[in-house]
Design an enzyme around this catalytic site. Structure first.
Site, short mmCIF file in Angstrom:
data_model
loop_
_atom_site.label_atom_id
_atom_site.label_comp_id
_atom_site.label_asym_id
_atom_site.label_seq_id
_atom_site.Cartn_x
_atom_site.Cartn_y
_atom_site.Cartn_z
N TYR A 180 -5.11 6.73 -9.30
CA TYR A 180 -6.55 6.07 -9.04
C TYR A 180 -7.82 6.74 -9.91
CZ TYR A 180 -4.10 3.61 -5.39
OH TYR A 180 -3.26 2.76 -4.64
N CYS A 233 0.73 -1.33 -0.14
CA CYS A 233 -0.02 -0.04 -0.07
C CYS A 233 0.76 1.15 0.04
CB CYS A 233 -0.99 -0.02 1.22
SG CYS A 233 -1.76 1.64 1.55
N VAL A 281 -5.11 0.68 5.84
CA VAL A 281 -3.79 0.89 6.43
C VAL A 281 -3.23 2.05 5.67
CG1 VAL A 281 -3.26 -1.57 6.81
CG2 VAL A 281 -3.06 -0.97 4.45
#
Length: 339
Positions: free
Chosen positions: A190, A59, A127
């Site tokens: 994204y 991540c 996270v």
């Protein structure tokens, strides 16, 4: 992403953010804003050994906290738990640990720590998250604030020679730089990958590469984003750049060019990669596993590509000619990497 956090139920969570079909992808930025501070104003004072930072090596948002923790030498003050690179619809899981259980928190799923804080927590199980070990409850998952607080609230536990990643004299200038990096680059990839229409994708693609061209120009004459030494801004940019060719170029259709085809940014990224605290916290295999296996809507076969060749990250970058020193008046971390 992996950590955006959309609306979820007790048994399901999303890691991509929210978007409406036919419209622009929109990231959910509502996080648990509780802070750990020296004064403990939110009920959580800075205290060595009390908190556990839970991350995934896959991540980019969690990767920030891993880098900053290492650069500042907070390993003895804040322990770290590492989830596996993939997850099911419920939560990140500790499948890298023996028996699939975090050895400190005693849980199989990060979801358990969120539910300790808020039963049936209604948003994404994300996270990085900092967990209060005595209670087993999540304190915060507010990733932009976590790293700033590592720099400003945990100073008592910084290692000797720790760099100043958030210099007070530069904060006014850093704020718009970091905002543009987040909106146009970190989140921009994204917006391309999860665009709900051709029009939304086209607009996202243009915005992303305008920003990358701006960075190419900004970094042509200075070694780091804010001048001659590394700051929080560089950490935030690096975690996207290091994933660019491995996943964003193909998987997210960010394919005007590869990072390796942008001479300044490629040299800058290699400079950081070869700096202790950056490249030694990268795991390309886990990065690819996450994106290509978890995002079944984008990659229904879940086939993980073998490339690209990552050996180029260790080649000479030539950025020393611009002067400066990575850690300013400080020194590099020498402690072995624990995550």
């Amino acid at each position: 992403m992996d950590t955006s956090g959309t609306q979820s139920t007790e048994t399901e969570f999303s890691t991509k953010g929210t978007y409406v079909t036919g419209e622009e992808y929109t990231r959910d930025t509502n996080y648990i804003e509780t802070r750990i501070t020296r004064g403990g104003e939110d009920g959580y004072p800075v205290e060595a050994g009390r908190y556990r930072l839970v991350v995934s090596r896959a991540c980019p948002w969690a990767h920030r906290s891993t880098i900053v923790r290492r650069l500042l030498g907070l390993e003895d003050a804040i322990s770290i738990g590492v989830t596996g690179p993939t997850h099911d619809v419920r939560s990140w899981t500790f499948d890298l640990d023996e028996g699939g259980v975090d050895p400190v928190l005693g849980i199989e799923r990060l979801q358990d720590a969120y539910f300790k804080r808020t039963p049936n927590y209604p948003r994404g199980i994300t996270v990085p998250a900092i967990v209060d070990v005595p209670s087993g409850a999540v304190v915060t998952n507010n990733f932009p604030q976590i790293t700033l607080d590592f720099s400003t609230e945990w100073t008592e536990f910084h290692r000797e020679g720790a760099p100043d990643l958030y210099p007070e004299a530069l904060r006014e200038e850093m704020t718009p730089v970091m905002k543009r990096i987040f909106t146009e680059v970190n989140n921009g990839v994204y917006r391309c990958g999860f665009a709900g229409s051709q029009e939304a994708y086209n607009a996202a693609y243009e915005r992303l590469f305008v920003a990358l061209d701006w960075l190419e120009e900004r970094l042509a004459g200075q070694r780091y984003l804010m001048g001659g030494s590394i700051t929080e801004a560089d950490v935030r940019l690096f975690t996207t750049l290091v994933r660019f060719d491995a996943v964003y170029h193909g998987h997210f259709k960010c394919n005007r060019n590869k990072l390796t085809e942008m001479p300044v940014l490629w040299a800058y990224a290699r400079d950081l990669f070869q700096t202790p605290g950056f490249g030694d916290t990268v795991n390309f295999a886990q990065i690819k596993d996450h994106y290509y296996i978890v995002h079944e809507d984008l990659n229904p076969t879940q086939i993980v590509p073998l490339g690209p060749d990552t050996s180029g990250w260790s080649t000479a970058h030539g950025r020393e000619s611009l002067g400066g020193s990575p850690f300013g008046s400080g020194t590099a971390p020498t402690r072995p990497v624990d995550a």
